[in-house]
Write a protein that holds these residues in place. Structure first.
Motif, PDB file in Angstrom:
ATOM      1  N   ARG A 206       0.847  -1.198   0.000  1.00 13.34           N
ATOM      2  CA  ARG A 206       0.000   0.000   0.000  1.00 13.34           C
ATOM      3  C   ARG A 206       0.884   1.250   0.000  1.00 13.34           C
ATOM      4  N   PHE A 207       0.570   2.169  -0.892  1.00 13.34           N
ATOM      5  CA  PHE A 207       1.231   3.477  -0.928  1.00 13.34           C
ATOM      6  C   PHE A 207       0.710   4.290   0.256  1.00 13.34           C
ATOM      7  N   VAL A 208       1.632   4.851   1.053  1.00 10.24           N
ATOM      8  CA  VAL A 208       1.227   5.600   2.250  1.00 10.24           C
ATOM      9  C   VAL A 208       1.353   7.108   2.023  1.00 10.24           C
ATOM     10  N   TYR A 209       2.567   7.555   1.719  1.00 12.72           N
ATOM     11  CA  TYR A 209       2.773   8.995   1.489  1.00 12.72           C
ATOM     12  C   TYR A 209       4.028   9.180   0.664  1.00 12.72           C
ATOM     13  N   ARG A 210       4.236  10.406   0.204  1.00 12.54           N
ATOM     14  CA  ARG A 210       5.474  10.722  -0.496  1.00 12.54           C
ATOM     15  C   ARG A 210       6.124  11.938   0.165  1.00 12.54           C
ATOM     16  N   SER A 211       7.443  12.052  -0.010  1.00 11.90           N
ATOM     17  CA  SER A 211       8.165  13.177   0.591  1.00 11.90           C
ATOM     18  C   SER A 211       9.218  13.703  -0.373  1.00 11.90           C
ATOM     19  N   LYS A 212       9.541  14.983  -0.212  1.00 15.72           N
ATOM     20  CA  LYS A 212      10.669  15.573  -0.936  1.00 15.72           C
ATOM     21  C   LYS A 212      11.365  16.540   0.003  1.00 15.72           C
ATOM     22  N   THR A 213      12.681  16.676  -0.168  1.00 17.33           N
ATOM     23  CA  THR A 213      13.514  17.378   0.802  1.00 17.33           C
ATOM     24  C   THR A 213      14.295  18.497   0.120  1.00 17.33           C
ATOM     25  N   LYS A 214      14.456  19.611   0.820  1.00 18.32           N
ATOM     26  CA  LYS A 214      15.215  20.744   0.297  1.00 18.32           C
ATOM     27  C   LYS A 214      16.625  20.304  -0.099  1.00 18.32           C
ATOM     28  N   ASN A 215      17.073  20.722  -1.297  1.00 14.44           N
ATOM     29  CA  ASN A 215      18.448  20.419  -1.721  1.00 14.44           C
ATOM     30  C   ASN A 215      19.131  21.640  -2.322  1.00 14.44           C
ATOM     31  N   GLY A 216      18.628  22.821  -1.972  1.00 16.56           N
ATOM     32  CA  GLY A 216      19.217  24.075  -2.448  1.00 16.56           C
ATOM     33  C   GLY A 216      18.574  25.237  -1.717  1.00 16.56           C
ATOM     34  N   THR A 217      19.076  26.446  -1.983  1.00 15.32           N
ATOM     35  CA  THR A 217      18.632  27.613  -1.221  1.00 15.32           C
ATOM     36  C   THR A 217      17.377  28.266  -1.800  1.00 15.32           C
ATOM     37  N   GLY A 218      17.032  27.952  -3.047  1.00 13.48           N
ATOM     38  CA  GLY A 218      15.863  28.571  -3.670  1.00 13.48           C
ATOM     39  C   GLY A 218      14.563  27.965  -3.161  1.00 13.48           C
ATOM     40  N   PRO A 219      13.447  28.692  -3.273  1.00 17.39           N
ATOM     41  CA  PRO A 219      12.161  28.199  -2.757  1.00 17.39           C
ATOM     42  C   PRO A 219      11.688  26.917  -3.418  1.00 17.39           C
ATOM     43  N   ASP A 220      12.130  26.648  -4.618  1.00 14.15           N
ATOM     44  CA  ASP A 220      11.676  25.443  -5.331  1.00 14.15           C
ATOM     45  C   ASP A 220      12.765  24.380  -5.444  1.00 14.15           C
ATOM     46  N   ASP A 221      13.832  24.523  -4.666  1.00 18.26           N
ATOM     47  CA  ASP A 221      14.937  23.556  -4.726  1.00 18.26           C
ATOM     48  C   ASP A 221      14.651  22.360  -3.826  1.00 18.26           C
TER      49      ASP A 221
END
Length: 339
Positions: A206-221
């Motif tokens: 079962r798919f529970v959740y997804r995550s993404k982590t900051k990898n730069g200083t910009g707001p969309d990094d």
């Protein structure tokens, strides 16, 4: 000779001067350790690294405009502490904390910081009244479990290597008609233990959740999204389940709650969780003050990011102080009535 003496004198003066300037460099306060630099450092770190501005509706530039003018070179340590706390309060985030010597940890989240409704859950009451002190413990107190009539009861206090005992716990409940998983006041920890030990609760991936982590200083990094799943393993525990949470169910506890919420045989009862789900990191200022912030976004399988508002229950139940004072856990009683 006179020249050699003069040279020796000059070398001595130069070396003394070099030594004293080294001394000066070593013993002078770090130039960054002044009120304005400390404020700028903390504000800038949040500006580049914090992931939850949108979810929490925070305009960080506006906070700078409010609080930066309050700081100058004359600002005392005590004043600076208060300014920082006021500014961090805007997040209302259980993962944003601020620690200074000889003081209680400050939590941006008001419920945690002011211990609001902290006494509406009492494990000792459950052990005594509802389990007649007939219970087992494992994981250094992380797991408390036993029978309430024909229904199993498991309280999980945190998420860590206590999860490694889940197989034994479910074996203990092999004859139970159902199971209450009580995660009220779950303080979080390392959710990977929970996911790896979840196998007996599910009969399919079962798919529970997804995550993404900051990898730069910009707001969309950010990194790419990563999917977190639970996978079946071992003998399927196919009994009816009730999950209990409250406003103190936080962090890895909320991720475990999300895993439970993917199950078709589960009802989620109690109060909304804390809403501090994503991973936090710790940082230190030049003067040794310590703070934490969140560098990640999470999204539940339904596409909702519960960072901030928290994960709501299917059935809302909240104890009162009056009930607690007469030794009644009504949330637990309503959970038992589900079976």
């Amino acid at each position: 000779s006179k020249i050699m003496k003069n040279l020796a004198y000059i070398v001595l003066v130069i070396s003394l001067f070099a030594f004293t300037s080294c001394e000066k460099a070593i013993f002078e306060p770090d130039p960054e350790n002044n009120p304005e630099a400390l404020f700028e450092n903390l504000w800038t770190t949040f500006n580049t690294d914090y992931a939850g501005f949108e979810e929490r509706g925070v305009d960080w530039d506006e906070q700078y405009n409010i609080y930066r003018p309050q700081v100058n070179e004359e600002t005392s340590s005590e004043e600076l502490k208060e300014i920082i706390k006021q500014m961090l309060r805007v997040f209302n985030d259980g993962h944003v904390s601020f620690t200074t010597p000889d003081a209680e940890v400050f939590y941006s989240n008001r419920i945690l910081d002011e211990r609001i409704d902290n006494d509406l859950f009492d494990l000792d009451l459950i052990k005594g009244r509802y389990m007649q002190n007939d219970f087992k413990e494992s994981g250094y107190g992380g797991n408390t479990y036993g029978m309430m009539g024909s229904i199993g009861y498991l309280h999980i206090a945190w998420v860590g290597d206590n999860m490694l005992d889940m197989n034994n716990i479910l074996d203990f409940f092999s004859d139970a008609e159902g199971l209450i998983v009580d995660m009220r006041h779950n303080g979080g920890g390392n959710f990977t233990y929970a996911f790896s030990e979840f196998g007996r609760f599910t009969d399919e991936e079962r798919f529970v959740y997804r995550s993404k982590t900051k990898n730069g200083t910009g707001p969309d990094d950010y990194t790419d999204w990563y999917d977190w799943n639970i996978d079946p393993s071992g003998e399927y525990f196919d009994k009816p389940l009730v999950l209990l949470t409250d406003r103190y169910t936080i962090s890895a506890g909320e991720r475990l709650a999300m895993a439970y919420k993917t199950l078709p045989n589960l009802v989620h009862m109690g109060d909304t969780t804390s809403g501090a789900i994503a991973t936090k990191i710790g940082k230190e200022l030049a003067n040794g003050w310590y703070y934490s912030l969140v560098t990640q976004k999470t999204e539940f399988r339904n596409g909702v990011n519960y960072e901030g508002p928290g994960i709501p229950p299917d059935i809302y139940v909240k104890n009162t102080m009056e009930e607690m004072e007469v030794g009644q856990d009504r949330t637990l009683e309503e959970a038992l009535a589900q079976f």
